[in-house]
Structure formats: C-alpha cells, structure tokens
Design a protein around this motif. Structure first.
Motif, PDB file in Angstrom:
ATOM      1  N   ASN A  80       0.815  -1.222   0.000  1.00 28.20           N
ATOM      2  CA  ASN A  80       0.000   0.000   0.000  1.00 28.20           C
ATOM      3  C   ASN A  80       0.848   1.270   0.000  1.00 28.20           C
ATOM      4  N   GLY A  81       1.905   1.279  -0.799  1.00 30.15           N
ATOM      5  CA  GLY A  81       2.735   2.470  -0.940  1.00 30.15           C
ATOM      6  C   GLY A  81       3.786   2.674   0.133  1.00 30.15           C
ATOM      7  N   VAL A  82       3.848   1.804   1.120  1.00 31.40           N
ATOM      8  CA  VAL A  82       4.846   1.896   2.185  1.00 31.40           C
ATOM      9  C   VAL A  82       5.927   0.852   1.936  1.00 31.40           C
ATOM     10  N   SER A  83       7.198   1.269   2.011  1.00 27.95           N
ATOM     11  CA  SER A  83       8.312   0.341   1.800  1.00 27.95           C
ATOM     12  C   SER A  83       9.132   0.187   3.070  1.00 27.95           C
ATOM     13  N   VAL A  84       9.566  -1.038   3.324  1.00 28.88           N
ATOM     14  CA  VAL A  84      10.389  -1.348   4.494  1.00 28.88           C
ATOM     15  C   VAL A  84      11.505  -2.297   4.064  1.00 28.88           C
ATOM     16  N   PRO A  85      12.772  -1.903   4.294  1.00 33.94           N
ATOM     17  CA  PRO A  85      13.875  -2.823   4.015  1.00 33.94           C
ATOM     18  C   PRO A  85      14.040  -3.814   5.167  1.00 33.94           C
ATOM     19  N   ALA A  86      14.372  -5.049   4.825  1.00 31.94           N
ATOM     20  CA  ALA A  86      14.583  -6.083   5.846  1.00 31.94           C
ATOM     21  C   ALA A  86      15.636  -7.060   5.329  1.00 31.94           C
ATOM     22  N   ALA A  87      16.379  -7.630   6.241  1.00 27.50           N
ATOM     23  CA  ALA A  87      17.368  -8.651   5.881  1.00 27.50           C
ATOM     24  C   ALA A  87      16.789 -10.033   6.165  1.00 27.50           C
ATOM     25  N   VAL A  88      17.217 -11.017   5.387  1.00 32.05           N
ATOM     26  CA  VAL A  88      16.833 -12.408   5.655  1.00 32.05           C
ATOM     27  C   VAL A  88      17.562 -12.832   6.925  1.00 32.05           C
ATOM     28  N   ILE A  89      16.785 -13.195   7.955  1.00 29.51           N
ATOM     29  CA  ILE A  89      17.360 -13.577   9.253  1.00 29.51           C
ATOM     30  C   ILE A  89      16.949 -14.976   9.689  1.00 29.51           C
ATOM     31  N   ASP A  90      16.067 -15.625   8.904  1.00 24.52           N
ATOM     32  CA  ASP A  90      15.524 -16.909   9.348  1.00 24.52           C
ATOM     33  C   ASP A  90      15.085 -17.737   8.151  1.00 24.52           C
ATOM     34  N   ARG A  91      14.720 -18.970   8.390  1.00 25.73           N
ATOM     35  CA  ARG A  91      14.192 -19.876   7.377  1.00 25.73           C
ATOM     36  C   ARG A  91      12.694 -20.022   7.572  1.00 25.73           C
ATOM     37  N   GLY A  92      11.991 -20.154   6.492  1.00 23.47           N
ATOM     38  CA  GLY A  92      10.546 -20.272   6.524  1.00 23.47           C
ATOM     39  C   GLY A  92       9.987 -19.396   5.420  1.00 23.47           C
ATOM     40  N   PRO A  93       8.721 -19.235   5.297  1.00 24.89           N
ATOM     41  CA  PRO A  93       7.673 -19.917   6.047  1.00 24.89           C
ATOM     42  C   PRO A  93       7.525 -21.360   5.574  1.00 24.89           C
ATOM     43  N   TYR A  94       6.900 -22.155   6.369  1.00 23.72           N
ATOM     44  CA  TYR A  94       6.753 -23.570   6.051  1.00 23.72           C
ATOM     45  C   TYR A  94       5.328 -23.931   5.678  1.00 23.72           C
ATOM     46  N   ARG A  95       4.554 -22.958   5.319  1.00 23.97           N
ATOM     47  CA  ARG A  95       3.188 -23.192   4.861  1.00 23.97           C
ATOM     48  C   ARG A  95       3.162 -23.059   3.347  1.00 23.97           C
ATOM     49  N   ALA A  99       5.878 -17.315   0.491  1.00 24.89           N
ATOM     50  CA  ALA A  99       7.300 -17.140   0.200  1.00 24.89           C
ATOM     51  C   ALA A  99       8.030 -16.381   1.303  1.00 24.89           C
ATOM     52  N   TRP A 100       7.327 -15.539   2.041  1.00 25.95           N
ATOM     53  CA  TRP A 100       7.951 -14.656   3.032  1.00 25.95           C
ATOM     54  C   TRP A 100       7.250 -14.779   4.371  1.00 25.95           C
ATOM     55  N   ASP A 101       8.030 -14.675   5.437  1.00 26.81           N
ATOM     56  CA  ASP A 101       7.497 -14.625   6.796  1.00 26.81           C
ATOM     57  C   ASP A 101       8.157 -13.425   7.469  1.00 26.81           C
ATOM     58  N   LEU A 102       7.452 -12.309   7.507  1.00 26.32           N
ATOM     59  CA  LEU A 102       7.988 -11.074   8.079  1.00 26.32           C
ATOM     60  C   LEU A 102       7.982 -11.126   9.597  1.00 26.32           C
ATOM     61  N   THR A 103       8.935 -10.446  10.221  1.00 27.27           N
ATOM     62  CA  THR A 103       8.855 -10.309  11.674  1.00 27.27           C
ATOM     63  C   THR A 103       7.686  -9.374  11.987  1.00 27.27           C
ATOM     64  N   LYS A 104       7.188  -9.443  13.195  1.00 30.03           N
ATOM     65  CA  LYS A 104       6.047  -8.621  13.580  1.00 30.03           C
ATOM     66  C   LYS A 104       6.349  -7.140  13.393  1.00 30.03           C
ATOM     67  N   LYS A 105       7.563  -6.707  13.742  1.00 32.42           N
ATOM     68  CA  LYS A 105       7.944  -5.297  13.612  1.00 32.42           C
ATOM     69  C   LYS A 105       7.934  -4.861  12.145  1.00 32.42           C
ATOM     70  N   ALA A 106       8.437  -5.709  11.241  1.00 26.88           N
ATOM     71  CA  ALA A 106       8.422  -5.380   9.810  1.00 26.88           C
ATOM     72  C   ALA A 106       6.985  -5.282   9.302  1.00 26.88           C
ATOM     73  N   ALA A 107       6.142  -6.225   9.704  1.00 28.80           N
ATOM     74  CA  ALA A 107       4.738  -6.220   9.284  1.00 28.80           C
ATOM     75  C   ALA A 107       4.022  -4.972   9.804  1.00 28.80           C
ATOM     76  N   LYS A 108       4.318  -4.583  11.021  1.00 32.53           N
ATOM     77  CA  LYS A 108       3.693  -3.397  11.610  1.00 32.53           C
ATOM     78  C   LYS A 108       4.099  -2.139  10.848  1.00 32.53           C
ATOM     79  N   ARG A 109       5.395  -2.005  10.537  1.00 39.19           N
ATOM     80  CA  ARG A 109       5.878  -0.833   9.787  1.00 39.19           C
ATOM     81  C   ARG A 109       5.230  -0.732   8.410  1.00 39.19           C
ATOM     82  N   LEU A 110       4.944  -1.881   7.810  1.00 38.77           N
ATOM     83  CA  LEU A 110       4.324  -1.908   6.480  1.00 38.77           C
ATOM     84  C   LEU A 110       2.819  -1.657   6.518  1.00 38.77           C
ATOM     85  N   GLY A 111       2.225  -1.728   7.707  1.00 38.14           N
ATOM     86  CA  GLY A 111       0.777  -1.656   7.792  1.00 38.14           C
ATOM     87  C   GLY A 111       0.143  -2.979   7.401  1.00 38.14           C
ATOM     88  N   PHE A 112       0.937  -4.042   7.471  1.00 39.56           N
ATOM     89  CA  PHE A 112       0.534  -5.382   7.059  1.00 39.56           C
ATOM     90  C   PHE A 112       0.064  -6.214   8.247  1.00 39.56           C
TER      91      PHE A 112
END
Length: 129
Positions: A80-95, A99-112
């Motif tokens: 939704n027009g908001v960008s957040v840079p993040a580094a790969v720090i973990d493996r997953g998601p396993y569902r 393709a991606w499993d954001l940390t809660k803080k990254a998801a919050k910053r994105l409005g996701f």
C-alpha cells in the motif's frame, strides 16, 4: 507460528494482473529483482529464540524468513505504498504457497499487521561477496 493466515493457501505469484508466476532467480544471480508473492508474519511465540541465521528474535527486530535466500540478503517490501527494508534472518515460512514470513515489527511498519497474510511486493538485492 503464523498469524492471520487464511484457510485457503493457493499458490500465487507473478505480477499484478498476470497469471504467470514471476521467476525467482537463484541466490547466485547478480542484481536486484522484484517478485509478488504471498507473505505472512511471525514473532511473539519465537521472541528470545535464535533464528536460523543467528539473530535473537526480539519485538524490535525487522527481518524476514525465506526458505532459500542466503542470510543477510536485503529485501525491500512494499505494501500500500509503504516500503520497508529487511534482511533475511531466518528460514521459513513452512506453509505451502507462502514465500515470506515477516517479523512482527516489519509487518507493523508496512501496515501489514492487521492484514495478516496476502500478496506483497518484494525487491531482492543479493549480498555481494
């Protein structure tokens, strides 16, 4: 722990409005690329534990889990027009289909955070060795 994931987990990918999945270059590919894939977020049940890349997951950590990209790969997520840079720090998601499993803080910053899961734009910049 996946938060907000729906019961339907159909594989999605490709570009908006397209039906073909976007290719996902190998981690050895040089240069950046953009993909549109399904993502979700995780965190509270894993806080205080080490990730696959050695980071201790805390509420303040901005990062992402991916099954194959090397640790440290930089990914810029746009929602939704908001960008957040993040580094790969973990493996997953396993569902399946995600393709991606954001940390809660990254998801919050994105409005996701309230969305929980869905298709998201990711621009991947592989590490330079």
């Amino acid at each position: 722990m996946l938060v907000g994931a729906s019961a339907a987990h159909a594989q999605t990918g490709g570009v908006p409005g397209g039906t073909e999945p976007a290719p996902e270059p190998s981690p050895q590919t040089s240069g950046s690329w953009t993909v549109y894939k399904k993502a979700t977020w995780y965190g509270p049940g894993f806080w205080g534990k080490k990730t696959a890349c050695g980071t201790v997951l805390q509420p303040t950590v901005i990062g992402v889990a991916h099954r194959k990209l090397p640790c440290g790969t930089q990914v810029t997520f746009t929602h939704n027009g908001v960008s957040v840079p993040a580094a790969v720090i973990d493996r997953g998601p396993y569902r399946k289909g995600y393709a991606w499993d954001l940390t809660k803080k990254a998801a919050k910053r994105l409005g996701f955070l309230a969305v929980g899961s869905g298709r998201i734009q990711a621009t991947v910049t592989p590490p330079s060795y």
